[in-house]
Design a protein around this motif. Structure first.
Motif, PDB file in Angstrom:
ATOM      1  N   ARG A  33      -0.510   3.887   5.619  1.00 17.19           N
ATOM      2  CA  ARG A  33      -0.076   2.679   6.025  1.00 17.19           C
ATOM      3  C   ARG A  33       0.867   2.563   7.339  1.00 17.19           C
ATOM      4  NH1 ARG A  33       4.417   0.802   1.543  1.00 17.19           N
ATOM      5  NH2 ARG A  33       5.951   1.231   3.205  1.00 17.19           N
ATOM      6  N   LEU A  34       0.505   1.352   8.085  1.00 17.52           N
ATOM      7  CA  LEU A  34       1.265   1.276   9.344  1.00 17.52           C
ATOM      8  C   LEU A  34       2.404   0.304   9.159  1.00 17.52           C
ATOM      9  CD1 LEU A  34       1.330   1.482  12.381  1.00 17.52           C
ATOM     10  CD2 LEU A  34      -0.092  -0.563  12.325  1.00 17.52           C
TER      11      LEU A  34
ATOM     12  N   PHE B 215       0.881  -1.269   0.045  1.00 18.36           N
ATOM     13  CA  PHE B 215       0.003  -0.064  -0.040  1.00 18.36           C
ATOM     14  C   PHE B 215       0.807   1.213   0.156  1.00 18.36           C
ATOM     15  CE2 PHE B 215      -3.132   3.044   1.611  1.00 18.36           C
ATOM     16  CZ  PHE B 215      -4.290   2.803   0.991  1.00 18.36           C
ATOM     17  N   PRO B 216       0.576   2.322  -0.729  1.00 14.78           N
ATOM     18  CA  PRO B 216       1.524   3.204  -0.815  1.00 14.78           C
ATOM     19  C   PRO B 216       1.697   4.263   0.557  1.00 14.78           C
ATOM     20  CG  PRO B 216      -0.251   3.688  -2.446  1.00 14.78           C
ATOM     21  CD  PRO B 216      -0.720   2.563  -1.561  1.00 14.78           C
ATOM     22  N   GLU B 217       2.704   4.616   0.752  1.00 13.08           N
ATOM     23  CA  GLU B 217       2.878   5.564   1.928  1.00 13.08           C
ATOM     24  C   GLU B 217       2.151   6.763   2.127  1.00 13.08           C
ATOM     25  OE1 GLU B 217       7.292   4.955   1.981  1.00 13.08           O
ATOM     26  OE2 GLU B 217       6.954   4.233   4.001  1.00 13.08           O
TER      27      GLU B 217
ATOM     28  N   HIS C 148      -6.039  -2.458  -3.576  1.00 13.26           N
ATOM     29  CA  HIS C 148      -5.566  -3.237  -2.293  1.00 13.26           C
ATOM     30  C   HIS C 148      -6.615  -3.693  -1.616  1.00 13.26           C
ATOM     31  CE1 HIS C 148      -1.317  -1.793  -3.342  1.00 13.26           C
ATOM     32  NE2 HIS C 148      -1.948  -0.896  -3.527  1.00 13.26           N
ATOM     33  N   PRO C 149      -7.329  -4.538  -2.053  1.00 11.86           N
ATOM     34  CA  PRO C 149      -8.511  -5.218  -1.085  1.00 11.86           C
ATOM     35  C   PRO C 149      -7.998  -5.783   0.138  1.00 11.86           C
ATOM     36  CG  PRO C 149      -8.231  -6.701  -3.022  1.00 11.86           C
ATOM     37  CD  PRO C 149      -7.205  -5.375  -3.210  1.00 11.86           C
ATOM     38  N   ILE C 150      -9.197  -6.052   0.983  1.00 11.64           N
ATOM     39  CA  ILE C 150      -8.758  -6.856   2.240  1.00 11.64           C
ATOM     40  C   ILE C 150      -8.490  -7.936   1.931  1.00 11.64           C
ATOM     41  CG2 ILE C 150      -9.611  -7.420   4.531  1.00 11.64           C
ATOM     42  CD1 ILE C 150     -11.300  -4.985   4.452  1.00 11.64           C
TER      43      ILE C 150
END
Length: 442
Positions: free
Chosen positions: A244-245, A208-210, A302-304
């Protein structure tokens, strides 16, 4: 003495459940909370979209629990009645004010045996940590296996828990339960007025993008029966901020402790396989549309990763519905989705690779081909543990005025996997978000 001009009209007669078992017939088995089958009567007022339609057509198009043949037989045998009386035919027209009663032998799906966690309790509210896979209210195939009924079973028949917010059945996390009506109304009003901030944690496919990613695509309900929602220009406004973490690349992409720059190519026509590894993402919904986070993440590509609807290549194809377009054939999507859990296992793309062991890949809820001896209902197998929820957790709810703040830790699936270093809690310095949600919502 009543007169002929009284506006009061007696409501239509309804049928009551033959025997309402108490205490609820729960039993625990193989990590699941199960309910012994029992008879139950649904009473439903005619919805606006049902007016002027035939009774059998309503059941066949609106309810997924049983095949149309079951509903036809139930109407003809008097197990489905209108205003307390059997109807002459399956083509009986339903009108405004009618009450439809359906008495059936109910087979509830199992839920997780995980208990409902208590985050906080006072004289007015209980703040709970809802397990994944558990609906809030009795609905569809679920009644006793719901937050409301499990809490009533724990605290007594006369106790009436009043949910102030709702979470999807597959979602876990923070929920507010009012102990009395005023407390429930006060908290529900706060949530409606957007004075309550929410943070969810999810695990999505790929890197996922930052930075802070804002998605403000409108969302339209495509099928209430199937629970399908999509990004559509004519939908309701929806706004989510994502941050994003952590990102965890696959083991084979690591060289000298650093992620490999190569992002993988096509794999057997499955474009989603380019989404190497997975990301843990914080989600901050400003609006509260049904499936909002799941739909926005699917749109962003970016689906779950274990979402049985929005990350299902059998439904959306190898791109998994990224950037969904208006010219998609929604009838085809709904047809494929309707087969999930019946003819086909409703598995997400996560179950095509190494993330789920072979046992869980095989074990899934689907029709067994057997029927109940009492009611001829098609029987389902038990769900696998991996089907009881998705990687979406309501981690924190807090009042923007600072009056209260409730949170849980990160769920196990959001912690660093073995052999990796990563975040074990959201970073405090990013609260509140740098992006101005108030202006963004306007």
């Amino acid at each position: 003495m009543p007169n002929d001009y009284s506006p009061f009209v007696e409501p239509p007669p309804v049928v009551i459940t033959p025997c309402d078992p108490w205490p609820p017939p729960y039993y625990l088995e193989d990590g699941l909370r199960k309910v012994k089958p029992y008879h139950y009567t649904y009473n439903t007022y005619c919805k606006e979209r049902w007016r002027g339609r035939e009774l059998l057509e309503i059941f066949a198009s609106e309810f997924r629990d049983r095949p149309a043949e079951y509903y036809e037989k139930a109407i003809l045998e008097g197990r489905v009645v209108v205003n307390g009386k059997p109807v002459p035919s399956t083509s009986t027209i339903i009108n405004n004010g009618d009450i439809i009663s359906h008495t059936l032998h109910r087979h509830e799906p199992p839920s997780s045996a995980q208990p409902i966690g208590i985050v906080h309790e006072d004289n007015d509210l209980i703040v709970i940590n809802k397990p994944a896979g558990l609906p809030v209210h009795p609905a569809g195939r679920y009644r006793h296996n719901s937050v409301i009924e499990i809490m009533r079973a724990d605290r007594g028949y006369g106790w009436n828990p009043l949910p102030c917010n709702r979470l999807d059945r597959l979602t876990s996390g923070i929920m507010f339960i009012g102990k009395h009506r005023q407390a429930a109304e006060d908290m529900s009003a706060q949530i409606r007025e957007r004075t309550v901030k929410k943070e969810y944690i999810t695990r999505v496919l790929g890197e996922f993008p930052e930075g802070e990613i804002v998605c403000e695509k409108p969302i339209l309900q495509i099928s209430p029966k199937l629970g399908l929602n999509r990004v559509r220009a004519n939908g309701k406004e929806a706004l989510t901020v994502f941050k994003r973490l952590a990102y965890y690349p696959p083991k084979e992409d690591q060289q000298d402790g650093q992620p490999n720059e190569v992002n993988g190519g096509e794999h057997d026509g499955m474009a989603w396989k380019k989404l190497r590894g997975y990301s843990i993402v914080r989600c901050f919904p400003v609006t509260g549309r049904t499936h909002q986070l799941r739909v926005h993440l699917q749109f962003l590509g970016h689906p779950i990763s274990n979402d049985p609807i929005y990350a299902n290549q059998r439904v959306f194809g190898p791109s998994l519905g990224k950037g969904g377009t208006e010219d998609e054939n929604e009838e085809d999507i709904m047809s494929r989705l309707s087969r999930m859990g019946k003819e086909e296992v409703a598995d997400a793309v996560a179950y095509h690779d190494e993330m789920v062991d072979q046992y869980n890949k095989r074990k899934a809820e689907k029709m067994t081909g057997e029927t109940c001896e009492i009611c001829d209902t098609p029987l389902y197998s038990d769900p696998g543990v991996h089907e009881l929820g998705i990687y979406l957790h309501a981690r924190r709810y807090y009042c923007q005025d600072g009056n209260w703040d409730y949170e849980t830790g990160l769920p196990d699936w959001a912690l660093p996997p073995p052999g990796y270093e990563g975040a074990t809690e959201p970073t405090k310095e990013s609260d509140p978000l740098a992006v101005d949600l108030t202006s963004a919502a306007g």
